[in-house]
Design a protein around this motif. Structure first.
Motif, PDB file in Angstrom:
ATOM      1  N   SER A 411       0.823  -1.212   0.000  1.00  0.00           N
ATOM      2  CA  SER A 411       0.000   0.000   0.000  1.00  0.00           C
ATOM      3  C   SER A 411       0.856   1.260   0.000  1.00  0.00           C
ATOM      4  CB  SER A 411      -0.935   0.007   1.215  1.00  0.00           C
ATOM      5  OG  SER A 411      -0.211   0.224   2.422  1.00  0.00           O
ATOM      6  N   ASN A 417       1.175  -0.832  -5.731  1.00  0.00           N
ATOM      7  CA  ASN A 417      -0.235  -0.637  -5.408  1.00  0.00           C
ATOM      8  C   ASN A 417      -1.067  -0.479  -6.684  1.00  0.00           C
ATOM      9  OD1 ASN A 417      -2.270  -0.383  -3.402  1.00  0.00           O
ATOM     10  ND2 ASN A 417      -2.336   1.811  -3.760  1.00  0.00           N
ATOM     11  N   LYS A 418      -0.536   0.240  -7.659  1.00  0.00           N
ATOM     12  CA  LYS A 418      -1.260   0.411  -8.925  1.00  0.00           C
ATOM     13  C   LYS A 418      -1.408  -0.914  -9.644  1.00  0.00           C
ATOM     14  CE  LYS A 418      -1.106   2.870 -13.347  1.00  0.00           C
ATOM     15  NZ  LYS A 418      -0.349   3.833 -14.191  1.00  0.00           N
ATOM     16  N   THR A 421      -4.130  -3.039  -7.928  1.00  0.00           N
ATOM     17  CA  THR A 421      -5.512  -2.587  -8.149  1.00  0.00           C
ATOM     18  C   THR A 421      -6.000  -2.937  -9.547  1.00  0.00           C
ATOM     19  OG1 THR A 421      -4.762  -0.390  -8.845  1.00  0.00           O
ATOM     20  CG2 THR A 421      -5.306  -0.689  -6.515  1.00  0.00           C
ATOM     21  N   GLN A 422      -5.067  -3.159 -10.480  1.00  0.00           N
ATOM     22  CA  GLN A 422      -5.443  -3.525 -11.847  1.00  0.00           C
ATOM     23  C   GLN A 422      -5.383  -5.024 -12.090  1.00  0.00           C
ATOM     24  OE1 GLN A 422      -2.674  -1.161 -14.145  1.00  0.00           O
ATOM     25  NE2 GLN A 422      -3.886   0.717 -13.921  1.00  0.00           N
ATOM     26  N   GLY A 429      -9.204  -5.878  -3.368  1.00  0.00           N
ATOM     27  CA  GLY A 429      -8.821  -4.488  -3.533  1.00  0.00           C
ATOM     28  C   GLY A 429      -9.829  -3.717  -4.372  1.00  0.00           C
ATOM     29  N   LYS A 430     -10.336  -4.366  -5.419  1.00  0.00           N
ATOM     30  CA  LYS A 430     -11.332  -3.718  -6.271  1.00  0.00           C
ATOM     31  C   LYS A 430     -12.607  -3.415  -5.498  1.00  0.00           C
ATOM     32  CE  LYS A 430      -9.692  -5.719 -10.609  1.00  0.00           C
ATOM     33  NZ  LYS A 430      -8.513  -6.365 -10.034  1.00  0.00           N
ATOM     34  N   PHE A 433     -11.713  -0.224  -3.389  1.00  0.00           N
ATOM     35  CA  PHE A 433     -11.562   0.993  -4.186  1.00  0.00           C
ATOM     36  C   PHE A 433     -12.851   1.349  -4.932  1.00  0.00           C
ATOM     37  CE2 PHE A 433      -7.028  -0.240  -3.843  1.00  0.00           C
ATOM     38  CZ  PHE A 433      -6.564   0.942  -3.272  1.00  0.00           C
TER      39      PHE A 433
END
Length: 469
Positions: A411, A417-418, A421-422, A429-430, A433
């Protein structure tokens, strides 16, 4: 001796090796060589029993670039109301598709099935005996560290006498081919998820519960599948479950107290409410499966089997007679060996281990991203700290603490972290967010989760110290 060159030599084309290779392919221009003893990619899935399936949603498994399954919620069966669980056949087909429709057509992957790696960049064909040598420009990747085995490929640790009928679970659907008498009794040997699958299969296939004996050296705590679902529609169950997990970790005084608290809030399940579990391997199950398995009343808790003969079983804590026409089903293979953690990134070698539990595919994919993103092993090892896998419940707090520390490190790193999230393999995580700041109820749950997590980190060292960790 045939010779060639590659950037990365990956030993093993199971889920871990495939997930690592997939991210390498996506994030770099590296050439990859994969060596495996099996004739097809997929590792132990090639040897698994026909009625096996994932025990967590398909969204968390496979390689990052390619969806596994349809992403639909089951409307029938024991998984009704939850995201689908791909069958073993579907997983095998998936990995074969990834290899032959993505990896090999890329022109950057060389695949060598039916080959045994013998070290120093050398491997030998199991069919021809021809030896090949690969010049490795960057690193060797060991995707076999956990030594995964299934009943059809392992050697039992007990003696089986002459005339005793024992099969791996693979043989159950083929019983109709037998010419001998129908078994009078079925004995399930082992207490892990494979044994649970066999119990469910036997009962749903027509066996009477009274004809089943289950040898259970240790009872297990089980993750409730209700709290492991991706998707916003499961936010309260999944993220709310994580909030409750953190609250239990913060308040627990002992490991036993921790699991009882987790049972009380529905995060953990056990099959026999009167038996005290002492094992935890992250096996995940539905309440429907638990209800079926509770029909089996003949549960033997006399330690491990030492010998089986036509008179019955001789266990560590005594004898248990059985009729000669008994069919024993061996479910005692160790799916994942509890091996010491070692640094994943060392000179010329990557030893893949789980850095988020219980997600081997995500762990391997993220480890590949760390490999291509950072230059020094110190940074890679800091961001990819292997988790000591628990066996007994006392070791669960230590595993959880490393798991949480890894999450915190990721984090704080914007690049990592990017990527997370993808990532297709990161469902939770999705969910987080995706919460709107205007959704007061979900934002409150997230706030409670974060507060509880801080308190949990304060209490975990005490639980670890109690276990002598």
């Amino acid at each position: 001796m045939a010779q060639a060159e590659t950037d990365y030599l990956i030993i093993g084309s199971g889920a871990v090796g495939m997930a690592f290779a997939d991210t390498l392919l996506e994030e770099s221009d590296a050439h990859i060589t994969i060596v495996d003893r099996h004739g097809k990619p997929g590792g132990h899935w090639n040897d698994a029993y026909p009625f096996v399936s994932l025990h967590q949603p398909s969204a968390f498994y496979g390689v990052n670039s390619t969806e596994l399954g349809s992403g639909e919620i089951d409307t029938t069966g024991l998984n009704k109301g939850y995201y689908e669980l791909s069958t073993g056949a579907e997983v095998n087909s998936y990995f074969e598709k990834v290899m032959h429709q993505r990896f090999i057509p890329s022109g950057r992957v060389s695949y060598h099935p039916m080959c045994d790696y013998i070290g120093d960049g050398k491997f030998v064909s199991l069919l021809s005996g021809q030896e090949s040598e690969i010049k490795i420009r960057k690193k060797t990747v060991d995707a076999t560290y956990y030594g995964t085995t299934v009943p059809s490929t392992h050697t039992p640790k007990f003696e089986v006498g002459e005339g005793v009928q024992m099969i791996p679970p693979n043989g159950l659907p083929q019983l109709w081919q037998g010419t001998g008498p129908r078994p009078k009794k079925f004995v399930i040997l082992g207490a892990g998820k494979t044994a649970m699958d066999v119990g469910v299969w036997l009962l749903r296939s027509g066996a009477h519960a009274d004809d089943i004996v289950w040898v259970c050296p240790r009872d297990s705590w089980l993750l409730n599948r209700n709290h492991t679902q991706p998707g916003q529609e499961f936010f309260h169950e999944t993220i709310g479950g994580q909030r409750d997990l953190m609250a239990a970790l913060a308040a627990a005084e002992t490991a036993d107290d921790l699991f009882l608290r987790l049972e009380a809030c529905g995060v953990m399940l056990r099959i026999d409410p009167d038996a005290k579990p002492s094992m935890f391997h992250y096996a995940t199950i539905s309440q429907g499966e638990v209800d079926i398995l509770r029909q089996i009343k003949n549960v033997v808790r006399m330690g491990h089997v030492e010998t089986i003969d036509q008179g019955g079983m001789h266990l560590k804590e005594g004898d248990y007679p059985m009729p000669a026409e008994t069919l024993y089903i061996d479910c005692t293979a160790t799916a994942v060996e509890r091996r010491p953690v070692v640094p994943q990134f060392q000179d010329g070698l990557i030893t893949l281990q789980m850095i988020r539990v219980p997600q081997p595919a995500f762990s391997a994919a993220l480890s590949a991203f760390l490999e291509v993103t950072y230059d020094d092993d110190e940074t890679k090892n800091r961001l990819g700290q292997p988790i000591p896998l628990p066996d007994g419940i006392d070791t669960y707090p230590a595993a959880t603490m490393v798991n949480m520390m890894n999450q915190f490190q990721w984090s704080q790193d914007k690049v990592v972290n990017k990527w997370i999230t993808q990532s297709r393999l990161d469902g939770f995580g999705k969910m987080i967010f995706g919460v709107s700041p205007d959704d007061d109820e979900k934002m409150a749950i997230l706030g409670e989760f974060r507060t509880n997590a801080m308190a949990a980190m304060g209490n975990l060292p005490k639980l670890i110290a109690q276990a002598g960790g």
